[in-house]
Motif scaffolding. Structure first.
Motif, short mmCIF file in Angstrom:
data_model
loop_
_atom_site.label_atom_id
_atom_site.label_comp_id
_atom_site.label_asym_id
_atom_site.label_seq_id
_atom_site.Cartn_x
_atom_site.Cartn_y
_atom_site.Cartn_z
N ARG A 136 40.94 0.46 -4.92
CA ARG A 136 41.64 0.05 -6.13
C ARG A 136 40.60 -0.28 -7.18
NH1 ARG A 136 46.88 -2.23 -5.64
NH2 ARG A 136 46.85 -2.30 -7.90
N PRO A 137 40.31 0.60 -8.12
CA PRO A 137 41.04 1.85 -8.31
C PRO A 137 40.50 2.98 -7.41
CG PRO A 137 39.37 1.64 -10.01
CD PRO A 137 39.31 0.37 -9.18
N GLU A 195 39.88 7.15 -13.03
CA GLU A 195 40.25 5.98 -12.23
C GLU A 195 41.77 5.92 -12.15
OE1 GLU A 195 38.43 2.42 -13.65
OE2 GLU A 195 36.41 3.10 -13.14
N ASP A 197 44.97 3.61 -10.76
CA ASP A 197 45.41 2.31 -10.25
C ASP A 197 46.92 2.21 -10.42
OD1 ASP A 197 45.19 -0.15 -9.05
OD2 ASP A 197 43.66 -0.88 -10.42
#
Length: 198
Positions: A136-137, A195, A197
């Motif tokens: 995460r991410p 990224e 998330d």
């Protein structure tokens, strides 16, 4: 992997879904104009059914940006990326696998999806180099990205990839999954970095 970029292949979605997105947004005549400028008019009459030369994909995306400007090109690329994800969900990712991912905790579903993306990266990265890191991410990296090769922009140029990844993660991992491109070769970075998330 081929030693020459020109002989490396990419899946046909990078062309056919752009055509669909352009037709929806700008109509058939404008789509024909863009594909004609890119030397790909034949694909409007008979969409490619197998892997295509990455040089054709690079040319189409470059002509699109040059013809409509970065903002409109980004909108078309995002639409095409979402359409690509929908195609993958409908035809390439088996329903039992999708059902399993829906039942898993998001972090575990992300790991399973990442493993599949890594195995099939050759279909979208072309001569580029793809890597992924769970967590995460989630971090996806594409170095020597064909869509950015030779491109210099003030903003990220990878909306097609970002939208594809985002839609897949929203459907299969978490409905609030969001992709942010944190580095882009078109802006001078060493690699394009995404990224994810939720």
């Amino acid at each position: 992997m081929s030693a020459t970029h020109a002989s490396t292949r990419i899946g046909p979605n990078a062309i056919t879904r752009v055509a669909e997105a352009l037709q929806q947004r700008n109509g058939e005549a404008f789509t024909a104009l863009i594909f004609g400028r890119a030397g790909l008019l034949r694909y409007l009459g008979q969409p490619p059914q197998s892997m295509v030369d990455e040089a054709e994909v690079m040319r189409l995306h470059r002509v699109l940006r040059d013809s409509v400007g970065p903002a409109d090109a980004r909108a078309v690329a995002r639409d095409a990326g979402r359409r690509t994800a929908d195609y993958l969900l409908a035809r390439r990712i088996p329903r039992p696998v999708q059902a399993l991912l829906h039942r898993l905790p998001a972090a575990l579903a992300a790991r399973v999806l990442l493993a599949a993306i890594r195995r099939h990266a050759w279909t979208f990265a072309g001569s580029g180099h793809f890597s992924a890191r769970a967590g995460r991410p989630v971090v996806l990296t594409l170095q020597d990205n064909p869509l950015c090769r030779g491109v210099v922009l003030d903003g990220p140029a990878c909306d097609y990839y970002a939208a594809t990844f985002e839609h897949l993660f929203r459907v299969l991992v978490h409905p609030r999954a969001r992709v942010r491109e944190t580095a882009c070769e078109a802006m001078g970075a060493a690699a394009c970095v995404f990224e994810i998330d939720w």
